[in-house]
Design a protein around this motif. Sequence first.
Motif, mmCIF file in Angstrom:
data_model
loop_
_atom_site.group_PDB
_atom_site.id
_atom_site.type_symbol
_atom_site.label_atom_id
_atom_site.label_comp_id
_atom_site.label_asym_id
_atom_site.label_seq_id
_atom_site.Cartn_x
_atom_site.Cartn_y
_atom_site.Cartn_z
ATOM 1 N N ARG A 152 56.317 36.031 69.324
ATOM 2 C CA ARG A 152 55.868 35.129 70.390
ATOM 3 C C ARG A 152 56.632 33.818 70.271
ATOM 4 O O ARG A 152 56.802 33.271 69.173
ATOM 5 C CB ARG A 152 54.363 34.854 70.273
ATOM 6 C CG ARG A 152 53.487 36.080 70.424
ATOM 7 C CD ARG A 152 52.027 35.737 70.201
ATOM 8 N NE ARG A 152 51.539 34.781 71.198
ATOM 9 C CZ ARG A 152 50.314 34.255 71.173
ATOM 10 N NH1 ARG A 152 49.478 34.566 70.192
ATOM 11 N NH2 ARG A 152 49.937 33.409 72.105
ATOM 12 N N TRP A 169 52.777 34.983 65.087
ATOM 13 C CA TRP A 169 53.910 34.653 65.943
ATOM 14 C C TRP A 169 55.227 35.143 65.347
ATOM 15 O O TRP A 169 56.078 35.655 66.056
ATOM 16 C CB TRP A 169 53.984 33.134 66.154
ATOM 17 C CG TRP A 169 52.908 32.588 67.059
ATOM 18 C CD1 TRP A 169 51.561 32.634 66.846
ATOM 19 C CD2 TRP A 169 53.093 31.934 68.298
ATOM 20 N NE1 TRP A 169 50.884 32.038 67.862
ATOM 21 C CE2 TRP A 169 51.813 31.587 68.785
ATOM 22 C CE3 TRP A 169 54.199 31.570 69.056
ATOM 23 C CZ2 TRP A 169 51.602 30.929 69.983
ATOM 24 C CZ3 TRP A 169 53.992 30.898 70.251
ATOM 25 C CH2 TRP A 169 52.720 30.587 70.715
ATOM 26 N N THR A 170 55.409 34.914 64.027
ATOM 27 C CA THR A 170 56.665 35.269 63.375
ATOM 28 C C THR A 170 56.415 35.483 61.880
ATOM 29 O O THR A 170 55.467 34.922 61.313
ATOM 30 C CB THR A 170 57.714 34.166 63.561
ATOM 31 O OG1 THR A 170 58.884 34.505 62.834
ATOM 32 C CG2 THR A 170 57.208 32.833 63.076
ATOM 33 N N SER A 206 58.297 28.723 67.984
ATOM 34 C CA SER A 206 57.320 29.694 67.512
ATOM 35 C C SER A 206 56.430 29.032 66.475
ATOM 36 O O SER A 206 56.908 28.271 65.625
ATOM 37 C CB SER A 206 58.012 30.917 66.899
ATOM 38 O OG SER A 206 57.062 31.862 66.458
#
Length: 246
Positions: free
Chosen positions: A10, A60-61, A54
Amino acid sequence: YLAPPVRVTRVLTIGPETAGTTLAGVEVSLADGSVFVVTHAPEGGAGTLVLITSAIDPAWTNLPTRPLFVPLMHEIVRQGVGASRERWSVLAGSAVPAPRGTVELAPAFALARSGAIPVDEAGASAEPVRRAGALVGLDAGGAPRGLVVVNPPANASDTNDVPAAEVEAWLASLTPETPMRWIERSGAGEGTPGATDATPIANALEGSSPGSPIAWIALVGALALALFECALGRFGSHAERGGGRP
């Protein structure tokens, strides 16, 4: 080598408003061209604004769990600190630019904050700094605002000739209220540095004030007193020369 294991699921989509333009300040981008790290240096401000699109969150990551995370953060901070100052060092003999919010510059490694130099409204030292060393900028509360290094000029030991105009400008800055005249050497003609306003030595000395006549009287009196003391010391000595041999 460290980038391929990083996956981003994301991101916050940002981009240029005008079609066909390129977004400036993109430092890191993803494989699909999305912006991941973008920087911006505010005009007239200090430092650099860094945006990571991000969130540093596993949802997200996976960047926080990968080896790239530490060097990426380190490089962002290192370059941001470097961009936050226009100049880290100056040459001795000139005014020192002070960090923002500084009211005085003090020796950085001294035990006592003595010899502090005030900072003027333009954000520089109120007087030129003549000695090399490190100075720390202090705000009104005495807190440090930044470090400035003053280096010795590399041409300080240069013995080559200096142009007359440069010498005149330097002397004028030291004695702004005193006029300066060039004294022409014997036989120097047109083309000599300073020949336009040059004054022969004889004419230059005519305007000087003569010495006091009392100086010669004092000199003769001091010499007579020295001879008198020498004679008293000679005749008043208790040293005697022995006449017989042992």
